[in-house]
Design an enzyme around this catalytic site. Structure first.
Site, PDB file in Angstrom:
ATOM      1  N   THR A   1       3.830   3.275  -1.411  1.00 28.08           N
ATOM      2  CA  THR A   1       3.860   2.315  -2.725  1.00 28.08           C
ATOM      3  C   THR A   1       4.510   2.898  -3.878  1.00 28.08           C
ATOM      4  OG1 THR A   1       1.896   1.345  -1.547  1.00 28.08           O
ATOM      5  CG2 THR A   1       2.433   0.550  -3.843  1.00 28.08           C
TER       6      THR A   1
ATOM      7  N   GLN B   1       1.110 -11.796  -1.258  1.00 28.46           N
ATOM      8  CA  GLN B   1       1.667 -10.930  -0.075  1.00 28.46           C
ATOM      9  C   GLN B   1       2.622 -11.701   0.726  1.00 28.46           C
ATOM     10  OE1 GLN B   1      -0.560  -7.887   0.126  1.00 28.46           O
ATOM     11  NE2 GLN B   1       1.505  -7.128   1.165  1.00 28.46           N
TER      12      GLN B   1
ATOM     13  N   GLY C   1      -5.091  -0.804   3.582  1.00 31.92           N
ATOM     14  CA  GLY C   1      -5.919  -0.323   2.365  1.00 31.92           C
ATOM     15  C   GLY C   1      -5.429  -1.095   1.281  1.00 31.92           C
ATOM     16  N   ASP C   2      -6.064  -1.117   0.167  1.00 26.47           N
ATOM     17  CA  ASP C   2      -5.823  -1.610  -1.039  1.00 26.47           C
ATOM     18  C   ASP C   2      -6.841  -0.737  -1.940  1.00 26.47           C
ATOM     19  OD1 ASP C   2      -4.179  -3.652  -2.612  1.00 26.47           O
ATOM     20  OD2 ASP C   2      -6.179  -3.638  -3.574  1.00 26.47           O
TER      21      ASP C   2
ATOM     22  N   ASN D   1      -4.321   5.811  -5.559  1.00 25.68           N
ATOM     23  CA  ASN D   1      -3.101   6.101  -4.784  1.00 25.68           C
ATOM     24  C   ASN D   1      -1.829   5.670  -5.247  1.00 25.68           C
ATOM     25  OD1 ASN D   1      -1.564   4.399  -2.516  1.00 25.68           O
ATOM     26  ND2 ASN D   1      -2.375   6.244  -1.608  1.00 25.68           N
TER      27      ASN D   1
ATOM     28  N   LYS E   1      -4.768 -11.318   2.740  1.00 24.19           N
ATOM     29  CA  LYS E   1      -5.523 -10.191   2.046  1.00 24.19           C
ATOM     30  C   LYS E   1      -7.059 -10.121   2.386  1.00 24.19           C
ATOM     31  CE  LYS E   1      -4.787  -7.090  -1.077  1.00 24.19           C
ATOM     32  NZ  LYS E   1      -3.457  -6.275  -1.360  1.00 24.19           N
TER      33      LYS E   1
ATOM     34  N   SER F   1       3.799   0.027   6.055  1.00 25.61           N
ATOM     35  CA  SER F   1       2.908  -0.410   7.023  1.00 25.61           C
ATOM     36  C   SER F   1       3.677  -1.037   8.067  1.00 25.61           C
ATOM     37  CB  SER F   1       1.932  -1.406   6.347  1.00 25.61           C
ATOM     38  OG  SER F   1       1.038  -1.011   5.882  1.00 25.61           O
TER      39      SER F   1
ATOM     40  N   LYS G   1      -0.473  -9.939   7.442  1.00 25.20           N
ATOM     41  CA  LYS G   1      -0.277  -8.407   7.206  1.00 25.20           C
ATOM     42  C   LYS G   1      -0.756  -8.353   5.576  1.00 25.20           C
ATOM     43  CE  LYS G   1       0.473  -4.249   7.742  1.00 25.20           C
ATOM     44  NZ  LYS G   1      -0.803  -4.042   7.280  1.00 25.20           N
TER      45      LYS G   1
ATOM     46  N   LYS H   1       5.819 -11.229  -0.979  1.00 24.21           N
ATOM     47  CA  LYS H   1       6.338  -9.496  -1.062  1.00 24.21           C
ATOM     48  C   LYS H   1       6.755  -9.173   0.516  1.00 24.21           C
ATOM     49  CE  LYS H   1       2.887  -7.082  -2.540  1.00 24.21           C
ATOM     50  NZ  LYS H   1       1.904  -6.140  -2.990  1.00 24.21           N
TER      51      LYS H   1
HETATM   52  P1  NDP Z   1      -7.024   2.963  -5.899  1.00 23.93           P
HETATM   53  O1  NDP Z   1      -8.348   2.591  -5.845  1.00 23.93           O
HETATM   54  O2  NDP Z   1      -6.517   4.209  -5.269  1.00 23.93           O
HETATM   55  O3  NDP Z   1      -6.596   3.195  -7.421  1.00 23.93           O
HETATM   56  C1  NDP Z   1      -7.093   2.202  -8.534  1.00 23.93           C
HETATM   57  C2  NDP Z   1      -6.820   3.039 -10.026  1.00 23.93           C
HETATM   58  O4  NDP Z   1      -7.006   1.948 -10.989  1.00 23.93           O
HETATM   59  C3  NDP Z   1      -7.988   4.001 -10.435  1.00 23.93           C
HETATM   60  O5  NDP Z   1      -7.469   5.061 -11.004  1.00 23.93           O
HETATM   61  C4  NDP Z   1      -9.038   3.095 -11.004  1.00 23.93           C
HETATM   62  O6  NDP Z   1      -9.857   3.924 -11.920  1.00 23.93           O
HETATM   63  C5  NDP Z   1      -7.943   2.401 -11.673  1.00 23.93           C
HETATM   64  N1  NDP Z   1      -8.672   1.350 -12.354  1.00 23.93           N
HETATM   65  C6  NDP Z   1      -9.450   0.189 -11.666  1.00 23.93           C
HETATM   66  N2  NDP Z   1      -9.736  -0.661 -12.576  1.00 23.93           N
HETATM   67  C7  NDP Z   1      -9.218  -0.486 -13.637  1.00 23.93           C
HETATM   68  C8  NDP Z   1      -9.355  -0.816 -15.059  1.00 23.93           C
HETATM   69  N3  NDP Z   1     -10.058  -1.978 -15.178  1.00 23.93           N
HETATM   70  N4  NDP Z   1      -8.559  -0.439 -15.964  1.00 23.93           N
HETATM   71  C9  NDP Z   1      -7.897   0.891 -15.780  1.00 23.93           C
HETATM   72  N5  NDP Z   1      -7.907   1.337 -14.617  1.00 23.93           N
HETATM   73  C10 NDP Z   1      -8.548   0.930 -13.605  1.00 23.93           C
HETATM   74  O7  NDP Z   1      -6.044   1.805  -5.741  1.00 23.93           O
HETATM   75  P2  NDP Z   1      -4.557   1.694  -5.296  1.00 23.93           P
HETATM   76  O8  NDP Z   1      -3.775   2.712  -5.948  1.00 23.93           O
HETATM   77  O9  NDP Z   1      -4.346   1.685  -4.026  1.00 23.93           O
HETATM   78  O10 NDP Z   1      -4.148   0.210  -6.015  1.00 23.93           O
HETATM   79  C11 NDP Z   1      -3.716   0.053  -7.198  1.00 23.93           C
HETATM   80  C12 NDP Z   1      -2.999  -1.328  -7.452  1.00 23.93           C
HETATM   81  O11 NDP Z   1      -2.063  -1.081  -6.637  1.00 23.93           O
HETATM   82  C13 NDP Z   1      -3.756  -2.512  -7.124  1.00 23.93           C
HETATM   83  O12 NDP Z   1      -3.286  -3.583  -7.901  1.00 23.93           O
HETATM   84  C14 NDP Z   1      -3.169  -2.591  -5.672  1.00 23.93           C
HETATM   85  O13 NDP Z   1      -3.587  -4.009  -5.231  1.00 23.93           O
HETATM   86  C15 NDP Z   1      -1.935  -2.395  -5.661  1.00 23.93           C
HETATM   87  N6  NDP Z   1      -1.224  -2.035  -4.569  1.00 23.93           N
HETATM   88  C16 NDP Z   1      -1.578  -1.141  -3.699  1.00 23.93           C
HETATM   89  C17 NDP Z   1      -1.001  -0.594  -2.569  1.00 23.93           C
HETATM   90  C18 NDP Z   1      -1.374   0.367  -1.615  1.00 23.93           C
HETATM   91  O14 NDP Z   1      -0.558   0.594  -0.787  1.00 23.93           O
HETATM   92  N7  NDP Z   1      -2.665   0.800  -1.950  1.00 23.93           N
HETATM   93  C19 NDP Z   1       0.323  -1.434  -2.317  1.00 23.93           C
HETATM   94  C20 NDP Z   1       0.548  -2.416  -3.144  1.00 23.93           C
HETATM   95  C21 NDP Z   1       0.165  -2.816  -4.259  1.00 23.93           C
HETATM   96  P3  NDP Z   1     -10.916   5.006 -11.284  1.00 23.93           P
HETATM   97  O15 NDP Z   1      -9.934   6.256 -10.783  1.00 23.93           O
HETATM   98  O16 NDP Z   1     -11.601   5.222 -12.342  1.00 23.93           O
HETATM   99  O17 NDP Z   1     -11.532   4.228 -10.003  1.00 23.93           O
HETATM  100  O1  2IT Z   2      -0.731  -4.964  -2.019  1.00 23.08           O
HETATM  101  C1  2IT Z   2      -0.075  -4.423  -0.948  1.00 23.08           C
HETATM  102  O2  2IT Z   2       0.793  -4.715  -0.530  1.00 23.08           O
HETATM  103  C2  2IT Z   2      -1.097  -3.428  -0.119  1.00 23.08           C
HETATM  104  N1  2IT Z   2      -2.271  -3.469  -0.418  1.00 23.08           N
HETATM  105  C3  2IT Z   2      -0.570  -2.956   1.274  1.00 23.08           C
HETATM  106  C4  2IT Z   2      -0.750  -3.921   2.272  1.00 23.08           C
HETATM  107  C5  2IT Z   2      -0.324  -3.298   3.504  1.00 23.08           C
HETATM  108  O3  2IT Z   2      -0.473  -3.958   4.559  1.00 23.08           O
HETATM  109  O4  2IT Z   2       0.076  -2.149   3.724  1.00 23.08           O
END
Ligand code: NDP
Ligand code: 2IT
Length: 451
Positions: A217, A118, A172-173, A248, A133, A382, A97, A121
């Site tokens: 998240t 992961q 997603g991620d 997100n 992943k 999830s 997952k 986690k």
């Molecule tokens: P998104 O793609 O929705 O958002 C990423 C954000 O980070 C955007 O605002 C992007 O900018 C910004 N960003 C990307 N690169 C950089 C950088 N080099 N410097 C500054 N800002 C940056 O992704 P998520 O919100 O889903 O994920 C964010 C983090 O959270 C990741 O590390 C992901 O692995 C982690 N995560 C996500 C989960 C999920 O459920 N989605 C679960 C657990 C962890 P811009 O808007 O300009 O593109």
């Molecule tokens: O980093 C993370 O934990 C995620 N991107 C979510 C993974 C998931 O299976 O919901």
């Protein structure tokens, strides 16, 4: 760092595992750094549980690594090719997952690091899910909507024979939200010829996506942060909070900070940072980002907001929530946070705080919530989506939120208890997260025999 002999574990078995990890993939620095952190934490667990020593080598080697070609045709009729990945790291606790990331920086090192994270986690959520992943080295923002759909379909065609509700369940991620998961699932369903909604999570609600999965998240990070603050007899009411990113995770974390009485005084995106001492208007920011704008575009619409060139973490705050990407909070930012009186840093992103920065925060008395615990709310919901799909049920947002809140609180307790038990009073939560995650996975691996 990776080749520094003085950084080797003292324990002979762990040292051998570490040398194997370096020898097999000498260039995978993100993965090395993550493995080293875990090996550092689990020594005391192995003293109490010598029967788990033999699983460490297996735990650091993914069960399966899938790398594939993604051919697709762009709007101009040109054939393009990208590289796709799925690292099925560990399935001892349940089906693999973990999320899918679409970003130009994606490579095997990043995906292995994220997959290893992961595993721990997912164990900390208390749910029965293994760790994986995947993703692709594509910039989804550079593609039209039609191109992105075709890309997702080509990606899914290759992935299809490796996933399934009881095998591997992607979500997603970065760069992959419910729209992309819907397209990937659509192609998957077409290929297998029947409905199997439990094969993917984070789907659009109409396809069986769980209520509150998009929020999970970000909300979960804030629930975790509240427990960290409570330990210091503080709360979010009146707190100044910097949240990096505006995707997100960041936007929903901001919503929950505001709902908890806090003020979001700064944020960022890939194009820059802003500061707004009176509080970011999260709805307006969401609207601007939804139209493809930047945080700087948002700041132009607000008289109290100003843009900054560098990191958002150099401004004064009580709480910092890095929710953008790996290695975004380094030594300089950590020093600034300590100097400015920040009390808590909790990782919404995966690996945003560098090892050096973590040490500076620790020495400066700033509590640190590691991502494998603090951002586990997304994968936890999830797992709740998988449960709903399996039972053909739909739970209300309130029901899911209550479960999420309990899961985050339980994860906090698990991590805190393991930190104290194995690393002494006042030990940091990172050691606790590694130790507690390891215990659950190691027990399952031992019970399964050598497989
Ligand atoms: P998104 O793609 O929705 O958002 C990423 C954000 O980070 C955007 O605002 C992007 O900018 C910004 N960003 C990307 N690169 C950089 C950088 N080099 N410097 C500054 N800002 C940056 O992704 P998520 O919100 O889903 O994920 C964010 C983090 O959270 C990741 O590390 C992901 O692995 C982690 N995560 C996500 C989960 C999920 O459920 N989605 C679960 C657990 C962890 P811009 O808007 O300009 O593109
Ligand atoms: O980093 C993370 O934990 C995620 N991107 C979510 C993974 C998931 O299976 O919901």
């Amino acid at each position: 760092m990776a080749r520094d002999r003085t950084d080797e574990p003292e324990d002979a078995v762990l040292r051998e595992v570490w040398r194997d990890v370096l020898r097999r993939d000498p260039h995978q620095q993100f993965f090395h750094s993550d493995v080293r952190g875990v090996l550092r934490s689990i020594g005391p667990v192995l003293v109490e549980h010598p029967e788990y020593v033999e699983v460490v080598g297996r735990l650091c080697e993914p069960e399966r690594v899938i790398v594939f070609r993604i051919p697709w045709t762009d709007d101009a009729g040109r054939v393009r090719v990208h590289r796709g990945f799925r690292v099925q790291f560990n399935s001892a606790l349940g089906p693999y997952k973990g999320g899918l990331r679409f970003a130009p920086s994606v490579d095997l090192d990043i995906i292995k690091f994220l997959g290893f994270e992961q595993v721990f986690k997912n164990a900390l959520t208390g749910q029965d899910i293994g760790g994986a992943k995947g993703g692709a080295d594509v910039d989804p923002k550079a593609l039209s909507s039609g191109e992105l759909m075709r890309f997702c379909q080509s990606f899914a065609t290759e992935l299809a024979c490796h996933v399934g509700a009881a095998v591997d369940v992607p979500a997603g991620d970065m760069g992959v939200g419910s729209r992309e998961i819907g397209w990937i699932y659509g192609q998957y369903q077409r290929l297998i010829g029947y409905h199997e909604p439990g094969a993917f999570t984070g789907k659009p609600a109409v396809l069986g996506g769980s209520a509150l999965r998009p929020e999970a998240t970000g909300y979960g990070v804030v629930y975790f942060t509240r427990r960290m603050l409570a330990e210091q007899d503080r709360d979010l009411d009146g707190a100044r909070v910097v949240v990096s990113g505006s995707g997100n995770v960041a936007l929903f974390a901001m919503d929950k900070v505001v709902a908890s009485g806090g003020t979001v005084v700064g944020c960022s995106d890939s194009r820059g940072s802003i500061s707004e001492p009176d509080g970011v208007d999260v709805e307006l920011l969401r609207e601007v980002k939804g139209q493809g704008g930047s945080v700087a575009d948002y700041a132009e619409k607000r008289s109290g907001a100003s843009t900054a060139d560098g990191s958002p973490f150099t401004q004064e705050c009580d709480v910092a929530l890095p929710c953008a990407t790996q290695n975004e909070l380094g030594a300089d930012e950590a020093r600034a946070l300590v100097q400015n009186g920040c009390r808590v840093v909790a990782e919404g992103a995966n690996g945003p705080v560098t090892p050096e920065a973590r040490e500076i925060l620790r020495d400066g008395g700033v509590a640190f919530g590691p991502g494998k615990a603090a951002n586990s709310g997304g994968v936890a919901v999830s797992a709740l989506e998988m449960q709903q799909n399996a039972g053909r049920e739909r739970w209300s947002a309130q029901d899911v939120d209550e479960r999420l809140s309990v899961i985050m609180s339980d994860a906090y307790d698990r991590v805190r208890d393991a930190a104290e038990r194995y690393h002494g009073d006042g030990a940091d939560l990172e050691n606790g997260a590694n130790a507690a995650g390891f215990l659950r996975v190691a027990e399952a691996m031992t019970s399964l025999g050598v497989v």
